[in-house]
Design a protein around this motif. Sequence first.
Motif, PDB file in Angstrom:
ATOM      1  N   PHE A   1      56.408  69.922  42.665  1.00 28.38           N
ATOM      2  CA  PHE A   1      57.680  70.615  42.874  1.00 28.38           C
ATOM      3  C   PHE A   1      58.392  69.952  44.054  1.00 28.38           C
ATOM      4  O   PHE A   1      57.749  69.473  44.990  1.00 28.38           O
ATOM      5  N   PRO A   2      59.746  69.892  44.029  1.00 27.76           N
ATOM      6  CA  PRO A   2      60.474  69.228  45.126  1.00 27.76           C
ATOM      7  C   PRO A   2      60.014  69.685  46.506  1.00 27.76           C
ATOM      8  O   PRO A   2      59.912  70.882  46.772  1.00 27.76           O
ATOM      9  N   GLY A   3      59.744  68.697  47.344  1.00 33.63           N
ATOM     10  CA  GLY A   3      59.324  68.979  48.712  1.00 33.63           C
ATOM     11  C   GLY A   3      57.830  69.156  48.895  1.00 33.63           C
ATOM     12  O   GLY A   3      57.360  69.292  50.031  1.00 33.63           O
ATOM     13  N   GLU A   4      57.060  69.168  47.803  1.00 37.22           N
ATOM     14  CA  GLU A   4      55.612  69.359  47.929  1.00 37.22           C
ATOM     15  C   GLU A   4      54.979  68.118  48.566  1.00 37.22           C
ATOM     16  O   GLU A   4      54.929  67.045  47.970  1.00 37.22           O
ATOM     17  N   THR A   5      54.475  68.281  49.761  1.00 34.25           N
ATOM     18  CA  THR A   5      53.836  67.168  50.461  1.00 34.25           C
ATOM     19  C   THR A   5      52.395  67.015  49.993  1.00 34.25           C
ATOM     20  O   THR A   5      51.846  67.876  49.295  1.00 34.25           O
ATOM     21  N   GLU A   6      51.789  65.925  50.407  1.00 34.54           N
ATOM     22  CA  GLU A   6      50.382  65.719  50.075  1.00 34.54           C
ATOM     23  C   GLU A   6      49.521  66.813  50.694  1.00 34.54           C
ATOM     24  O   GLU A   6      48.554  67.291  50.088  1.00 34.54           O
ATOM     25  N   GLY A   7      49.896  67.239  51.897  1.00 32.83           N
ATOM     26  CA  GLY A   7      49.152  68.312  52.546  1.00 32.83           C
ATOM     27  C   GLY A   7      49.289  69.631  51.817  1.00 32.83           C
ATOM     28  O   GLY A   7      48.324  70.396  51.702  1.00 32.83           O
ATOM     29  N   GLU A   8      50.481  69.928  51.317  1.00 29.03           N
ATOM     30  CA  GLU A   8      50.688  71.158  50.557  1.00 29.03           C
ATOM     31  C   GLU A   8      49.906  71.133  49.245  1.00 29.03           C
ATOM     32  O   GLU A   8      49.349  72.149  48.821  1.00 29.03           O
ATOM     33  N   PHE A   9      49.883  69.960  48.611  1.00 27.83           N
ATOM     34  CA  PHE A   9      49.111  69.841  47.379  1.00 27.83           C
ATOM     35  C   PHE A   9      47.624  70.036  47.659  1.00 27.83           C
ATOM     36  O   PHE A   9      46.905  70.684  46.878  1.00 27.83           O
ATOM     37  N   ALA A  10      47.157  69.532  48.789  1.00 29.66           N
ATOM     38  CA  ALA A  10      45.749  69.721  49.167  1.00 29.66           C
ATOM     39  C   ALA A  10      45.459  71.207  49.385  1.00 29.66           C
ATOM     40  O   ALA A  10      44.376  71.697  49.010  1.00 29.66           O
ATOM     41  N   GLN A  11      46.403  71.940  49.970  1.00 27.92           N
ATOM     42  CA  GLN A  11      46.229  73.385  50.135  1.00 27.92           C
ATOM     43  C   GLN A  11      46.084  74.075  48.783  1.00 27.92           C
ATOM     44  O   GLN A  11      45.269  74.989  48.610  1.00 27.92           O
ATOM     45  N   THR A  12      46.882  73.627  47.823  1.00 26.32           N
ATOM     46  CA  THR A  12      46.813  74.192  46.477  1.00 26.32           C
ATOM     47  C   THR A  12      45.446  73.962  45.864  1.00 26.32           C
ATOM     48  O   THR A  12      44.832  74.883  45.305  1.00 26.32           O
ATOM     49  N   LEU A  13      44.933  72.736  45.960  1.00 24.75           N
ATOM     50  CA  LEU A  13      43.620  72.434  45.392  1.00 24.75           C
ATOM     51  C   LEU A  13      42.535  73.308  46.022  1.00 24.75           C
ATOM     52  O   LEU A  13      41.641  73.818  45.337  1.00 24.75           O
ATOM     53  N   SER A  14      42.622  73.509  47.321  1.00 20.53           N
ATOM     54  CA  SER A  14      41.645  74.342  48.018  1.00 20.53           C
ATOM     55  C   SER A  14      41.739  75.788  47.552  1.00 20.53           C
ATOM     56  O   SER A  14      40.719  76.459  47.323  1.00 20.53           O
TER      57      SER A  14
ATOM     58  N   GLY B   1      55.384  59.086  38.843  1.00 23.37           N
ATOM     59  CA  GLY B   1      54.019  58.579  38.943  1.00 23.37           C
ATOM     60  C   GLY B   1      53.148  59.442  39.830  1.00 23.37           C
ATOM     61  O   GLY B   1      51.977  59.689  39.530  1.00 23.37           O
ATOM     62  N   GLU B   2      53.724  59.917  40.924  1.00 23.69           N
ATOM     63  CA  GLU B   2      52.977  60.781  41.836  1.00 23.69           C
ATOM     64  C   GLU B   2      52.726  62.145  41.207  1.00 23.69           C
ATOM     65  O   GLU B   2      51.640  62.730  41.359  1.00 23.69           O
ATOM     66  N   LYS B   3      53.712  62.657  40.476  1.00 18.74           N
ATOM     67  CA  LYS B   3      53.509  63.930  39.776  1.00 18.74           C
ATOM     68  C   LYS B   3      52.388  63.799  38.754  1.00 18.74           C
ATOM     69  O   LYS B   3      51.550  64.709  38.612  1.00 18.74           O
ATOM     70  N   ALA B   4      52.347  62.685  38.059  1.00 18.85           N
ATOM     71  CA  ALA B   4      51.296  62.463  37.062  1.00 18.85           C
ATOM     72  C   ALA B   4      49.924  62.386  37.730  1.00 18.85           C
ATOM     73  O   ALA B   4      48.930  62.910  37.213  1.00 18.85           O
ATOM     74  N   ARG B   5      49.875  61.740  38.904  1.00 25.77           N
ATOM     75  CA  ARG B   5      48.597  61.633  39.626  1.00 25.77           C
ATOM     76  C   ARG B   5      48.101  63.014  40.050  1.00 25.77           C
ATOM     77  O   ARG B   5      46.911  63.324  39.890  1.00 25.77           O
ATOM     78  N   ARG B   6      49.002  63.832  40.553  1.00 24.84           N
ATOM     79  CA  ARG B   6      48.599  65.171  40.990  1.00 24.84           C
ATOM     80  C   ARG B   6      48.194  66.033  39.791  1.00 24.84           C
ATOM     81  O   ARG B   6      47.245  66.818  39.882  1.00 24.84           O
ATOM     82  N   ALA B   7      48.911  65.886  38.696  1.00 24.72           N
ATOM     83  CA  ALA B   7      48.551  66.641  37.494  1.00 24.72           C
ATOM     84  C   ALA B   7      47.159  66.242  37.013  1.00 24.72           C
ATOM     85  O   ALA B   7      46.355  67.089  36.605  1.00 24.72           O
ATOM     86  N   HIS B   8      46.857  64.952  37.065  1.00 24.73           N
ATOM     87  CA  HIS B   8      45.533  64.479  36.657  1.00 24.73           C
ATOM     88  C   HIS B   8      44.456  65.023  37.587  1.00 24.73           C
ATOM     89  O   HIS B   8      43.391  65.464  37.130  1.00 24.73           O
ATOM     90  N   GLN B   9      44.727  65.015  38.887  1.00 24.40           N
ATOM     91  CA  GLN B   9      43.750  65.530  39.855  1.00 24.40           C
ATOM     92  C   GLN B   9      43.528  67.028  39.647  1.00 24.40           C
ATOM     93  O   GLN B   9      42.384  67.515  39.711  1.00 24.40           O
ATOM     94  N   GLY B  10      44.605  67.748  39.383  1.00 27.65           N
ATOM     95  CA  GLY B  10      44.468  69.176  39.107  1.00 27.65           C
ATOM     96  C   GLY B  10      43.689  69.435  37.833  1.00 27.65           C
ATOM     97  O   GLY B  10      42.867  70.360  37.764  1.00 27.65           O
ATOM     98  N   ALA B  11      43.933  68.600  36.815  1.00 22.07           N
ATOM     99  CA  ALA B  11      43.228  68.758  35.540  1.00 22.07           C
ATOM    100  C   ALA B  11      41.737  68.500  35.687  1.00 22.07           C
ATOM    101  O   ALA B  11      40.911  69.156  35.040  1.00 22.07           O
TER     102      ALA B  11
END
Length: 257
Positions: free
Chosen positions: A126-139, A172-182
């Motif tokens: 989502f717009p503005g989602e940093t790598e740190g925010e994505f890491a929070q989501t995974l946790s 490309g980054e969205k696809a990478r995060r989607a793959h990591q989440g999957a």
Amino acid sequence: AQARDLAEAGYRELVLTGIELSAYGRDLPERPGLAALIAQVCRAVPGMRVRLGSLEPRTVTEDFCAQLAGLPNLCPHFHLSLQSGCDATLARMKRRYTTERYLESVELLRRHFDRPALTTDLIVGFPGETEGEFAQTLSFLQTCAFAQMHIFPYSRRQGTPAAGMPGQIPNGEKARRAHQGAELARAMEKSWLSSWMGQRVSVLFEEEKDGFWRGYTPQYIEVRGKGENLHNRVCPVTLTAVGEGVAFGVVTEEEAP
């Protein structure tokens, strides 16, 4: 009355769903709540499974759970929309809950129901989602330990508020995060399915495919087993193996109550 008609016609499971199921009753004169509707339907068709569609997390309260926990034919499967496990991202999405409130719903359901299946949706990039925010989501996803997740990369749509937000994430980054989440979703689903091995469960069989009958438990575990003409039958099955997103088991021919 509609539920009774469906039961008499031979249907074995009813799914209550809608654009926003949690809003049920707000526009009606006496404002009956969703829990009251669910309880009334369950009691009208005691021999029929009743399953719920997607719920807004704030719908799940102590009172909501208390009203529903004693209904034996309500499927203990709850799909709570999440979208992000980071409060800053949720705020940008204009979601009306926080991760703390979401986790409260998760804990309430696990306290009131026996081994409920909790499933969710996730939007990454989502717009503005940093790598740190994505890491929070995974946790946060691991904290909730979902049985199953649907994961989507954010899709920019012209005319929406999010389309004009700064910090658009490259595809490309969205696809990478989607793959990591999957990958995380698959690991959690495998853990969930493995926890049921050796257990005897009730399966409503729907169709035969590739030599196996396919059906679902009340917790929405897809089960495959062998038998003769199991269509629309509810049978006890002892789970013996885990496949890719499914469980295999030995079918007991006697129909479950």
